[in-house]
Scaffold this active site. Structure first.
Site, PDB file in Angstrom:
ATOM      1  N   ASP A   1      10.335 -37.970  -8.087  1.00  0.00           N
ATOM      2  CA  ASP A   1      11.668 -38.158  -7.554  1.00  0.00           C
ATOM      3  C   ASP A   1      11.461 -38.159  -6.034  1.00  0.00           C
ATOM      4  O   ASP A   1      10.431 -37.696  -5.553  1.00  0.00           O
ATOM      5  CB  ASP A   1      12.546 -36.992  -7.997  1.00  0.00           C
ATOM      6  CG  ASP A   1      13.824 -36.910  -7.220  1.00  0.00           C
ATOM      7  OD1 ASP A   1      14.511 -37.940  -7.154  1.00  0.00           O
ATOM      8  OD2 ASP A   1      14.133 -35.837  -6.691  1.00  0.00           O
TER       9      ASP A   1
ATOM     10  N   CYS B   1       3.164   1.599   2.827  1.00  0.00           N
ATOM     11  CA  CYS B   1       4.368   0.774   2.694  1.00  0.00           C
ATOM     12  C   CYS B   1       5.421   1.515   1.869  1.00  0.00           C
ATOM     13  O   CYS B   1       6.598   1.537   2.214  1.00  0.00           O
ATOM     14  CB  CYS B   1       4.046  -0.544   2.007  1.00  0.00           C
ATOM     15  SG  CYS B   1       2.767  -1.478   2.827  1.00  0.00           S
TER      16      CYS B   1
ATOM     17  N   ASP C   1      13.511 -32.516  -8.815  1.00  0.00           N
ATOM     18  CA  ASP C   1      14.204 -31.279  -8.456  1.00  0.00           C
ATOM     19  C   ASP C   1      15.706 -31.323  -8.697  1.00  0.00           C
ATOM     20  O   ASP C   1      16.323 -30.298  -8.897  1.00  0.00           O
ATOM     21  CB  ASP C   1      13.942 -30.942  -6.990  1.00  0.00           C
ATOM     22  CG  ASP C   1      14.786 -31.787  -6.061  1.00  0.00           C
ATOM     23  OD1 ASP C   1      14.811 -33.008  -6.272  1.00  0.00           O
ATOM     24  OD2 ASP C   1      15.425 -31.235  -5.160  1.00  0.00           O
TER      25      ASP C   1
ATOM     26  N   ASP D   1      17.607 -35.343 -12.150  1.00  0.00           N
ATOM     27  CA  ASP D   1      16.247 -35.478 -12.679  1.00  0.00           C
ATOM     28  C   ASP D   1      16.063 -34.731 -13.992  1.00  0.00           C
ATOM     29  O   ASP D   1      15.088 -34.969 -14.705  1.00  0.00           O
ATOM     30  CB  ASP D   1      15.217 -34.919 -11.681  1.00  0.00           C
ATOM     31  CG  ASP D   1      15.216 -35.668 -10.375  1.00  0.00           C
ATOM     32  OD1 ASP D   1      15.386 -36.900 -10.431  1.00  0.00           O
ATOM     33  OD2 ASP D   1      15.072 -35.036  -9.331  1.00  0.00           O
TER      34      ASP D   1
ATOM     35  N   CYS E   1       0.825  -1.203   0.000  1.00  0.00           N
ATOM     36  CA  CYS E   1       0.000   0.000   0.000  1.00  0.00           C
ATOM     37  C   CYS E   1       0.859   1.252   0.000  1.00  0.00           C
ATOM     38  O   CYS E   1       2.076   1.187   0.045  1.00  0.00           O
ATOM     39  CB  CYS E   1      -0.890   0.007   1.229  1.00  0.00           C
ATOM     40  SG  CYS E   1       0.106  -0.057   2.722  1.00  0.00           S
TER      41      CYS E   1
END
Lengths: 724, 56
Positions: free
Chosen positions: A442, A38, A621, A625, A35
């Site tokens: 995985d 902020c 990940d 892989d 906002c």
């Protein structure tokens, strides 16, 4: 402050300061800024620091650009200030090079603006012609048409270029995509209109041509913006996960720099508990590294001088010194990259819905136009009328709605998934995700958290746990952190000593306490090597065993169940040893699992599934892989995954929430349903419009109404997906 | 009908002006931070907004 964890060592923000002369710049990604208050709090708060020159927060992207003239160390106080104000911030290196996609996006915005301007103005003239039908004399009408042409022709030349270019490319490759009939319709409409105006007949399609381009450009723009946004988000993710390297400078000092600045030959030191930032050869120091991100195996690996170390490994022992090597020269990553490339090639054989529709559609349209021409000639029409009607068929069936069908739906679906933390990297990824019927997981880092946790805390006496915790709170070793996490905050040991590659020792309540490996404490090796362990010795008492394991993510069970409910069969393929893989598969109720697989083995299993006619979805990940992610029908990687895996995957889950998987599949399937509905709508439109054109009933007015109506209906139908 | 002689050029000219303005604004980065621009209008530059006592 967020607790430190093994996966993301605390970043030294000074490494991200870029200097141009006396002026230094720092870019930060700020959380929680929402906002006006902020903006004011952040900008004013930072501006109060000494030597700050300018502070600017971009609220839409959450990026803060700071420039200052002081010492690099000011970066630390900037982050501390933001943290104190309640806006945690992370430094990152912004992209300097311009993304080709965003360039294309800008070009399309300009084309769209020109087409919009032209269609509004041509429509202004056309409406007066239609309204004056019967009253307006032919000279005025012709003047109006020439004026329309004057606006429309340059606009078509400029705005139509993306379609002409792509259509021509596809023709040169001896294929036909949707852009071929689009280009043909636009060009024919223009040529016909010029001819008609010159002859003074008075039927011009300039308005239809520019309006067609305007609607098509909306679809094209949405498509490109979607890909540009996803690409940007993926690059942001990479920038935010930048790792720091500690490089030896010429004068023997050590400086923290972003890992991307490291060049082959640079000498680096990797402190205990930190991730190895780049591939390299170890020149000094020995000890254990956690290679789970690279190989999927949770058991630590021993390294010594001369050994090759890969980026992504975590140093578990004492400091290691290594020389950076170029990524392309090494065998493991080169092999992985080759496998990834092969996988991506096989995937590019996938034909998108839009292209599939074009393949069926284009011949049908041309055949229809041919039949119209021959039909009219056969039934005594003049050559002029027959040609006119044939061209009208081409113009009116022109896939205005067809070209919008897929992008409109995909933009809405991707936007929704983006809110749920799922990045979709390409439009056809959603199409492929909707058809996935098998899911391959995985284990390490995907179903599990990818880091050690203390699993026998219940069997330990509180006194032993506290003694170990007092030592562990002072260490960055992953196993120490696991102990400290379990015990929580508390006091620390006196006379603390961290013996590199061995363990920790110190004084707790006057007793001598040692906590470390069996070898360092001269204890016999245990038979059970499935788990990681550490031993605690208090004075001369019997040693106490601490057992650690990589635990399942809290939402893993839910995710597997949800996927099963969606009809996907699960499989577990891991590079880890048999015992932990079997345990994970059993806990999650996954019947099919294989362990100790190399990247090639994972691909072999995926190919076998494909040969059986299945469409496997790969979720992974690690570096190991990546080839499987590229080879699978569709793939998903975690946000914390190795970079090569993130780039090989079709979708990236931010925040590592596995439950987002089921959500993504659900949205993808709904999107597919919507695309099919839209194709049906476009076909209904054609069923009405084509007979009109074939029997010569299409006037420019009818063409304009039909085309805009069909486009708007398709768009509205796509928007329904935001609520579903 | 002579009205058309200046009406049409006027319409085209105004349209072209809008088009040029749009090109300028995209090039100048006017659309880079739409949310920020909307919120910044609310910031009162006159008084201190960050109160040192208020910060945790």
């Amino acid at each position: 402050m967020a607790p430190l964890d093994a996966a993301s060592p605390s970043l030294d923000p000074a490494a991200f300061v870029r200097a141009t002369g006396a002026e230094k710049r720092l870019d930060l990604a700020v959380q929680n800024a929402r906002c006006a208050a902020c903006i004011a709090r952040i900008e004013d708060g930072v501006r109060k620091l000494p030597t700050i020159k300018s502070v600017r927060l971009n609220l839409s992207t959450g990026r803060l650009a700071v420039s200052f003239t002081g010492d690099d160390a000011l970066a630390v106080s900037i982050i501390q200030t933001l943290d104190r104000l309640g806006y945690p911030a992370a430094p990152y290196t912004p992209d300097t090079g311009e993304d080709p996609r965003s360039k294309e996006e800008k070009r399309l915005v300009r084309a769209l603006a020109v087409a919009g301007f032209a269609s509004a103005n041509v429509m202004l003239l056309s409406i007066s012609v239609w309204a004056g039908e019967g009253e307006m004399d032919i000279a005025t009408k012709t003047m109006m048409h020439w004026l329309s042409g004057l606006i429309a022709l340059p606009a078509v030349a400029y705005s139509g270029w993306p379609f002409f270019e792509s259509g021509w490319k596809s023709l040169k490759a001896r294929a036909v995509n949707m852009d071929v009939p689009i280009s043909l319709a636009v060009i024919l409409a223009c040529v016909l209109s010029i001819y008609e105006t010159a002859m003074g007949h008075g039927a011009a399609y300039f308005d239809a041509a520019v309006m067609l381009l305007f609607f098509l450009l909306i679809g094209r723009f949405l498509d490109v913006r979607l890909r540009a946004r996803a690409g940007q988000a993926a690059r942001d993710l990479a920038a935010l996960q930048a790792t720091i390297a500690h490089r030896f400078e010429g004068d023997g000092s050590v400086k923290a720099v972003p890992a991307t600045d490291i060049e082959p030959g640079d000498k680096l030191v990797v402190p205990t508990g930190e991730r190895i930032p780049v591939d390299g050869r170890i020149v000094a120091g020995e000890g254990e590294v956690d290679a789970s991100l690279v190989t999927g195996e949770t058991q630590p690996l021993r390294v010594e001088p001369g050994a090759q170390a890969w980026s992504g490994m975590v140093n578990l022992g004492g400091p290691l010194t290594l020389t950076a090597t170029a990524a392309s020269q090494d065998s493991l990553l080169a092999e992985i990259a080759r496998l990834v490339e092969a996988g991506e090639q096989s995937r590019s054989r996938y034909v998108r819905y839009a292209d599939r529709a074009a393949r069926a559609y284009v011949p049908a349209v041309f055949a229809m136009a041919g039949v119209t021409l021959v039909g009219w000639l056969a039934f005594g029409g003049t050559i002029h009328d027959s040609l006119m009607n044939a061209i009208a068929v081409l113009i009116i069936t022109c896939p205005c709605a067809m070209a919008l069908v897929v992008p409109a739906v995909q933009v809405v679906a991707t936007g929704r998934l983006f809110k749920d933390g799922v990045l979709v990297k390409s439009g056809d990824a959603l199409e492929r995700l909707a058809t996935a019927d098998t899911v391959i997981f995985d284990k390490t880092g995907t179903l599990t958290e990818g880091r050690a946790r203390l699993i026998n805390a219940d069997t330990l006496s509180p006194d032993a746990l506290e003694a170990a915790a007092q030592l562990s709170r002072l260490s960055r070793h992953p196993l120490s952190r696991a102990v400290a996490d379990t015990a929580g905050d508390g006091p620390v040991a006196a006379d603390f000593q961290d013996v590199a590659g061995g363990g920790l020792m110190g004084r707790v309540d006057g007793r001598r306490v040692k906590f470390g490996s069996a070898r360092w404490l001269n204890l016999p090796d245990t038979e059970d090597d499935a788990a990681q362990e550490a031993w605690l010795v208090i004075d001369d008492a019997d040693p106490i065993r601490f057992v650690f394991a990589d635990t399942l993510r809290s939402d893993a069970t839910t995710a597997v169940t949800e996927l099963a409910d969606l009809g996907l069969e699960a499989e577990l393929l891991s590079g880890d040893r048999e015992a932990p893989v079997a345990a994970a598969a059993h806990a999650l109720g996954i019947p099919h699992w294989q362990s100790e697989l190399k990247p090639q083995d994972k691909i072999a299993r995926i190919d076998a599934l494909k040969d059986e006619g299945a469409s496997p979805l790969m979720v992974g990940d690690g570096v190991n892989d990546a080839p499987a992610l590229a080879a699978a029908h569709v793939s998903v990687s975690m946000g914390s995954a190795a970079e090569i895996s993130r780039s090989a995957a079709d979708l990236v889950i931010q925040g590592d929430k596995l439950t987002a998987l089921a959500r993504a599949i659900d949205v993808a399937r709904k999107a597919k349903g919507r695309v099919m509905e839209n194709f049906a709508l476009a076909n209904i439109y054609n069923l009405i419009a084509v007979p009109l054109a074939v029997f010569g009933l299409v006037t420019p007015l009818v063409a304009a109404i039909c085309m805009s109506a069909s486009s708007i209906v398709v768009m509205l139908n796509a928007l329904r997906l935001t609520r579903a | 009908m002579t009205a058309l002689l200046w009406l049409i050029p006027a319409a085209l000219g105004l349209g072209a002006l809008g088009l040029i303005a749009f090109f300028w604004s995209t090039k100048e980065g006017q659309y880079d931070d739409l949310e920020g621009a909307a919120e910044r209008i609310l910031i009162d530059d006159d008084g201190p907004i960050v109160d040192d006592e208020d910060e945790g």
